[in-house]
Design an enzyme around this catalytic site. Sequence first.
Site, PDB file in Angstrom:
ATOM      1  CG  HIS A 182      -6.938 -15.569  -4.915  1.00 54.27           C
ATOM      2  ND1 HIS A 182      -6.706 -16.331  -6.237  1.00 54.27           N
ATOM      3  CD2 HIS A 182      -8.481 -15.363  -5.221  1.00 54.27           C
ATOM      4  CE1 HIS A 182      -7.734 -16.449  -6.944  1.00 54.27           C
ATOM      5  NE2 HIS A 182      -8.775 -15.717  -6.514  1.00 54.27           N
ATOM      6  CG  ASP A 183      -9.916 -18.743  -4.680  1.00 50.99           C
ATOM      7  OD1 ASP A 183     -10.281 -17.757  -4.043  1.00 50.99           O
ATOM      8  OD2 ASP A 183     -10.030 -19.268  -5.970  1.00 50.99           O
ATOM      9  CG  ASP A 210      -8.125 -13.170 -11.948  1.00 51.54           C
ATOM     10  OD1 ASP A 210      -8.916 -13.936 -12.675  1.00 51.54           O
ATOM     11  OD2 ASP A 210      -7.270 -13.372 -11.114  1.00 51.54           O
ATOM     12  CG  ASP A 260      -1.628   1.241   1.282  1.00 49.43           C
ATOM     13  OD1 ASP A 260      -2.058   1.834   0.238  1.00 49.43           O
ATOM     14  OD2 ASP A 260      -2.393   1.281   2.529  1.00 49.43           O
ATOM     15  CD  GLU A 262     -10.783 -20.643 -10.389  1.00 47.55           C
ATOM     16  OE1 GLU A 262     -10.511 -20.786  -9.258  1.00 47.55           O
ATOM     17  OE2 GLU A 262     -11.657 -20.000 -11.127  1.00 47.55           O
ATOM     18  CG  ASP A 292      -1.197   1.373  -3.702  1.00 46.37           C
ATOM     19  OD1 ASP A 292      -0.098   1.121  -4.436  1.00 46.37           O
ATOM     20  OD2 ASP A 292      -1.446   1.897  -2.609  1.00 46.37           O
ATOM     21  CG  ASP A 319     -12.901 -16.567 -11.746  1.00 51.55           C
ATOM     22  OD1 ASP A 319     -12.051 -16.791 -10.781  1.00 51.55           O
ATOM     23  OD2 ASP A 319     -13.981 -16.148 -11.719  1.00 51.55           O
TER      24      ASP A 319
HETATM   25  O1  TEU Z   1     -13.037 -19.557  -7.774  1.00 51.24           O
HETATM   26  C1  TEU Z   1     -13.879 -20.449  -8.102  1.00 51.24           C
HETATM   27  C2  TEU Z   1     -14.011 -21.509  -7.146  1.00 51.24           C
HETATM   28  O2  TEU Z   1     -14.269 -22.486  -7.699  1.00 51.24           O
HETATM   29  C3  TEU Z   1     -14.016 -20.949  -5.856  1.00 51.24           C
HETATM   30  O3  TEU Z   1     -15.342 -20.684  -5.749  1.00 51.24           O
HETATM   31  C4  TEU Z   1     -13.717 -21.974  -5.057  1.00 51.24           C
HETATM   32  O4  TEU Z   1     -14.617 -23.361  -5.106  1.00 51.24           O
HETATM   33  C5  TEU Z   1     -13.728 -21.618  -3.655  1.00 51.24           C
HETATM   34  O5  TEU Z   1     -12.686 -20.583  -3.705  1.00 51.24           O
HETATM   35  C6  TEU Z   1     -13.075 -22.510  -2.875  1.00 51.24           C
HETATM   36  O6  TEU Z   1     -12.965 -21.899  -1.624  1.00 51.24           O
HETATM   37  C7  TEU Z   1     -12.811 -18.297  -8.527  1.00 51.24           C
HETATM   38  C8  TEU Z   1     -11.859 -17.380  -7.861  1.00 51.24           C
HETATM   39  O7  TEU Z   1     -10.609 -17.863  -7.607  1.00 51.24           O
HETATM   40  C9  TEU Z   1     -12.468 -16.877  -6.675  1.00 51.24           C
HETATM   41  O8  TEU Z   1     -11.581 -16.120  -5.748  1.00 51.24           O
HETATM   42  C10 TEU Z   1     -13.823 -16.380  -6.797  1.00 51.24           C
HETATM   43  O9  TEU Z   1     -14.375 -16.071  -5.558  1.00 51.24           O
HETATM   44  C11 TEU Z   1     -14.896 -17.026  -7.737  1.00 51.24           C
HETATM   45  O10 TEU Z   1     -14.042 -17.693  -8.857  1.00 51.24           O
HETATM   46  C12 TEU Z   1     -15.838 -16.347  -8.068  1.00 51.24           C
HETATM   47  O11 TEU Z   1     -15.285 -15.274  -9.160  1.00 51.24           O
END
Ligand code: TEU
Length: 546
Positions: free
Chosen positions: A326-327, A107, A30, A260, A38, A207
């Site tokens: 990030h997930d 993305d 940041d 993805e 940012d 995505d």
């Molecule tokens: O994630 C897709 C996805 O399959 C996620 O919902 C996954 O099941 C979940 O994150 C698991 O905990 C993508 C992106 O990477 C995610 O950040 C978004 O929230 C989602 O699509 C919707 O755009």
Amino acid sequence: MKLVDYVRRNFMEWWKERVLYQIYPRSFNDTTNNGYGDINGITEKLDYLKELGIGIIWLSPVYNSPDFDNGYDISDYYGINPKFGTMEDMDLLLAEARKRDIKIVMDLVINHTSSENEWFKKSVMGIEPYKDFYIWRKGKGKKRPNNWTSFFSGPAWTYAKERDEYYLHLFAPEQPDLNYQNPRVLDEVKKIITFWLDKGVSGFRCDVINILFKNTLENGKAQLALKGLEHYLSTEGNHRILKELRKDVFDNYDCFTVGETVLVTPKTARELTDNELNMVFSFEHMECDQFLLKWFKRKFNKKKFFNTLVKWQYELDWNANYFENHDQLRSVSRFGNDKEYHKESAKALCMLLLSLKGTPFLYQGEEIGMTNFDYKSLADLQDVESHMIDSFLKKLLVPKFIRWNRFLKKSSRDNVRTPMQWSDYDNAGFTDGTPWLKVNGNYKDINVIKQQNEEDSILSFYKKMIYLRNTSDVLKQGDFKEFVIKKDVFGFYRIYKDVNYLVLINLSRHNRLVPVEGKIVISNYETNEYNGILKPYEGIILEDRL
Ligand code: TEU
């Protein structure tokens, strides 16, 4: 043969040669002290990334967004989220990255938009040509149009009184799904992609790209956790869309795409990479510590993890390898040991990731061994998914204590989204304001500056390992062959021309016997000799000339 095909066949594509680094912009750096990372913060750290050996950066969404799902809900594909800066900042980032020979990948979120996107606002009002940009249906009496469920739990339909109709959203209600039965939608998507490619981005992480086209809106099978899936997963219509995007747009640029891809199998992955995407992310190796869904955690099954990686190495010519994004959760907390063997296990995972065949994807903070966060309560969590799951479990009368300890704390995506730990200054040097999400309390021990000054740090090992990968044809191009899989040890060869690398990784706290000989290429214990015993979390590469 066309020149482009000749080049493709005889030279390695740049996206196969380079190491990629994912940036989650709001948590990176940041510079305005508004608590959000940012774009200028990224530009400021380009030299850091260059020194690390990174060749491609993937930016999680920086487009305009009300941020219900942290930018995965886009309200304007042609604008930059003011929290992150301006289009001028973006142009500067692209120019500065180009100077350093770093490519930028964006993305691409096109399964759905934000409910605040102008298209949706007009669609709700029935204004053409947007009326059918989304998937609208009348309810069945008082009931929803079908029984489909959202990835984030609960029904996938929300009622809009303006139209007296429901709209479909496979994610949050603020993320309405686009209607790909309407050709105008794809035309708009092509314009968006072209705009960014013309700006100089080098590709896209796409995505949930295999669920765009919904075949029918019939009820889904009752037994599936995600009801409706069979009607929209990797459909023929989806293949048509991806082929069209490839032919009409992507093939006109020097760019790459990584999908993805939800619930992909080797077979469907091959179909999706045959004239459609360049590579896909599989999730199978991420499922080795869960029953069915990530919310049901179980002990990490290493053997399954290794076997799954081997399977994908054999089944696909080229994989998109990753242990974090990030997930997901932090890999050192999940597959390693973030307590007694923090350093060793983070380095072992680094070696594994960078020596598999395929493009390595790192996620910010992985290079310093950032760990899951010790959240104290739901109030600390920002993630829309976590909050939706909590309400869902609440409706099922699951007690608060269990909701928190068994489900959210262990599996929330916010574990991996905490701000990047740059230094031991306040807020880990991420911001002088109030960070949008709490900083992990261990930042005084785990941070970039500290590790830059230590020769045996995780960061220093990443640098060495990335350098090796960047300069070694064996690691870049070599064939993969399994050597041994024991309960805790993964061994495999990478073979290129007359050189043979044997990679041995011990993912346990015990010594493990693997009696082989060879010259040491690199070791996470910095040893010069290997006596046939792998120490706890030891990783080693041995060279053999054939
Ligand atoms: O994630 C897709 C996805 O399959 C996620 O919902 C996954 O099941 C979940 O994150 C698991 O905990 C993508 C992106 O990477 C995610 O950040 C978004 O929230 C989602 O699509 C919707 O755009």
